[in-house]
Write an enzyme that holds these catalytic residues in place. Sequence first.
Site, mmCIF file in Angstrom:
data_model
loop_
_atom_site.group_PDB
_atom_site.id
_atom_site.type_symbol
_atom_site.label_atom_id
_atom_site.label_comp_id
_atom_site.label_asym_id
_atom_site.label_seq_id
_atom_site.Cartn_x
_atom_site.Cartn_y
_atom_site.Cartn_z
ATOM 1 N N CYS A 164 0.839 -1.201 0.000
ATOM 2 C CA CYS A 164 0.000 0.000 0.000
ATOM 3 C C CYS A 164 0.874 1.250 0.000
ATOM 4 O O CYS A 164 1.371 1.669 1.051
ATOM 5 C CB CYS A 164 -0.932 0.009 1.212
ATOM 6 S SG CYS A 164 -2.040 1.443 1.249
ATOM 7 N N CYS A 167 -0.601 4.098 2.067
ATOM 8 C CA CYS A 167 -0.454 3.891 3.511
ATOM 9 C C CYS A 167 0.981 4.149 3.974
ATOM 10 O O CYS A 167 1.210 4.760 5.020
ATOM 11 C CB CYS A 167 -0.818 2.458 3.889
ATOM 12 S SG CYS A 167 -2.418 1.891 3.308
ATOM 13 N N ASP A 168 1.953 3.650 3.213
ATOM 14 C CA ASP A 168 3.334 3.606 3.689
ATOM 15 C C ASP A 168 4.321 4.486 2.936
ATOM 16 O O ASP A 168 5.477 4.615 3.353
ATOM 17 C CB ASP A 168 3.836 2.155 3.640
ATOM 18 C CG ASP A 168 2.984 1.212 4.468
ATOM 19 O OD1 ASP A 168 2.456 1.658 5.500
ATOM 20 O OD2 ASP A 168 2.834 0.040 4.084
#
Length: 341
Positions: A164, A167-168
């Site tokens: 992701c 997300c990261d």
Amino acid sequence: MIRHIAPLRKHSLESSIRVQLRMVHHKVTIIGSGPAAHTAAIYLSRAEMKPTLYEGMMANGIAAGGQLTTTTEIENFPGFPEALSGSELMERMRQQSVKFGTNIITETISKIDLSSKPFKLWTEFNEDKVPVTTDAIILATGASAKRMHLPGEEIYWQKGISACAVCDGAVPIFRNKPLAVIGGGDSACEEAEFLTKYGSKIYILVRKNHFRASVIMQRRIEKNANIIVLFNTVALEAKGDGKLLDMLRIKNTKTDVENDLEVNGLFYAIGHTPATDIVKGQVDEQETGYIKTVSGSSLTSVPGFFAAGDVQDSRYRQAVTSAGSGCIAALDAERYLSAQE
């Protein structure tokens, strides 16, 4: 006169247990343990609906708390200006669910029967026994990112390898470093474009000699000087110093030539698998296996059965959007149950 009382026989005890089992009934049952599940639980508990939440026991190979438990640092969940781990965020949500009265059961639901009301549920340890019944179900079992299981992947998962980018991607270990994305569809292109905000150079590894992505996405990639597309290329191995990823062994599928690509981040964009096996064939699904819901709601093709979070969201798949859909599912379930009274 003293009356002799016979001891309780074994078959009488078993009958008593069966009767007790038949009496297990929940007004509303939530299946899942991520942001969607716990948000639904919090809303329903505060509405005095007495929800029961089955959080699972390593369901789909993931600990209670869902995919967020595999994320080391979260910086984009509102209300937490200081980064916190996915496990910490989910533990706080769980505590809030319990605080308002949610009955949490650490068992995995392995079978559901939606053919009649009330719905029937079995856990993996109770498949041959009398089922639990429930008037309504919110399914929030999520989806798991497809992984390639490269040599070295387990060592560097969340230490350079992620599924992701949104997300990261902003994590410090990726800033101003060369990064790689694997995939040939719109998601891969979108993630690569997103990563240009943080990485110094972004490689897209495409197995075939062309993208599957839409034409408009391809044009955007072509115009971005920070993105390099490697067609006919596959990853063979993730390498590093044992602590962080710093190299990717790749191969050109046309020439069979192998070489090392210096990257400090690898992002999979090869799709997700929704955890819908327990309702397969009982509720309408999208072609990709995600549960179909009425736009703007959690309503499915089965009245009383609601879907929330990544199990029905094939596009956004963020913790905050999952939480929002959990709220929607709780409100939909509350209205449904109130109308049945």
